[in-house]
Structure formats: C-alpha cells, structure tokens
Design a protein around this motif. Structure first.
Motif, PDB file in Angstrom:
ATOM      1  N   SER A  73       0.853  -1.180   0.000  1.00 52.52           N
ATOM      2  CA  SER A  73       0.000   0.000   0.000  1.00 52.52           C
ATOM      3  C   SER A  73       0.888   1.227   0.000  1.00 52.52           C
ATOM      4  CB  SER A  73      -0.922  -0.013   1.224  1.00 52.52           C
ATOM      5  OG  SER A  73      -0.160  -0.039   2.410  1.00 52.52           O
ATOM      6  N   THR A  74       0.262   2.387  -0.149  1.00 50.34           N
ATOM      7  CA  THR A  74       1.014   3.635  -0.063  1.00 50.34           C
ATOM      8  C   THR A  74       0.354   4.532   0.986  1.00 50.34           C
ATOM      9  OG1 THR A  74      -0.264   4.735  -1.791  1.00 50.34           O
ATOM     10  CG2 THR A  74       1.744   3.612  -2.482  1.00 50.34           C
ATOM     11  N   VAL A  75       1.182   5.325   1.610  1.00 48.39           N
ATOM     12  CA  VAL A  75       0.671   6.330   2.540  1.00 48.39           C
ATOM     13  C   VAL A  75       1.250   7.671   2.091  1.00 48.39           C
ATOM     14  CG1 VAL A  75       2.487   6.036   4.281  1.00 48.39           C
ATOM     15  CG2 VAL A  75       0.277   6.938   4.953  1.00 48.39           C
ATOM     16  N   THR A  76       0.375   8.661   1.994  1.00 47.51           N
ATOM     17  CA  THR A  76       0.764  10.000   1.539  1.00 47.51           C
ATOM     18  C   THR A  76       0.484  10.999   2.646  1.00 47.51           C
ATOM     19  OG1 THR A  76       0.138   9.393  -0.720  1.00 47.51           O
ATOM     20  CG2 THR A  76       0.415  11.745  -0.253  1.00 47.51           C
ATOM     21  N   PHE A  77       1.508  11.769   3.014  1.00 49.01           N
ATOM     22  CA  PHE A  77       1.368  12.846   3.984  1.00 49.01           C
ATOM     23  C   PHE A  77       1.373  14.161   3.206  1.00 49.01           C
ATOM     24  CE2 PHE A  77       3.374   9.479   6.446  1.00 49.01           C
ATOM     25  CZ  PHE A  77       2.662   9.512   7.636  1.00 49.01           C
TER      26      PHE A  77
END
Length: 119
Positions: A73-77
């Motif tokens: 998965s990806t996490v974007t801040f």
C-alpha cells in the motif's frame, strides 16, 4: 491537536489533523527516519526511502504488510499551513497491491477468443 477527521473511501482511508506546530516541524517529523518512527514504524515500510516527494508539502511511502499475503500500500502525507499558524496534515492510506487490480475485462465486441481462468 484536534481529534482528527477520518473518511473511508473505496480506494483507502483519509485522515486530517490540525496541529499547533509549524509546517517545517511537522515536515521533519514525517521525513526524518528517527522522527518518522512515531508515524510509520520501519517494519511497515517496504522501502525506507520515500518514492515521491514535493519538499515541504507532500511525501509518499510504500508499505508492506508483515503477514501473508504481504499486500503493498502507499501512505501519503500532505502538509499545509492552517489559519492559526499551525499545520493541517492530511494522511491518505491506499491499498495499491498489483495483485488486487484484476485483469481488464474484454469488451463483448472485441472479436477475441474468451480466456478461462483457473479457479
């Protein structure tokens, strides 16, 4: 810090937080490995380096589950200043594993032979 808002979408989860700290401090917290540990444990990262960065504004990391089937998965801040001199942090976590994308369906009028997939 506020309680935060969480919104579940088909493609992932979005959370927003208003923090009292300035954007530069929050940026360091999500990009410096020793500080990032509080947000993202290194065991959850597929790669310790961000794969997309807009300095001071947005950073994206690839994550991998530590249990089978080890989905990615990806996490974007996303960091933006708020009206009170603090920071609005938007965190988007999306399941992006290629194994879940499925195959594109063939249109009925494609004139190609149908393929049967094993169960």
């Amino acid at each position: 810090m506020n309680e935060g808002k969480t919104k579940e979408q088909q493609s992932g989860i979005t959370m927003e937080f208003d923090l009292g700290d300035p954007p530069q401090k929050v940026w360091r917290a999500v990009t410096m490995p020793e500080l990032r540990e509080r947000w993202l444990p290194k065991e959850a990262l597929a790669d310790p380096d961000a794969f997309a960065v807009t300095p001071g504004q947005q950073v994206r990391y690839k994550l991998r589950d530590d249990t089978p089937p080890f989905l990615e998965s990806t996490v974007t801040f996303t960091i933006t200043p708020n009206a009170t001199g603090g920071t609005c942090v938007r965190v988007v976590h999306e399941l992006t594993d290629a194994r879940l994308c499925g195959r594109a369906r063939t249109p009925a009028n494609s004139n190609s032979p149908p393929l049967m997939l094993a169960a």
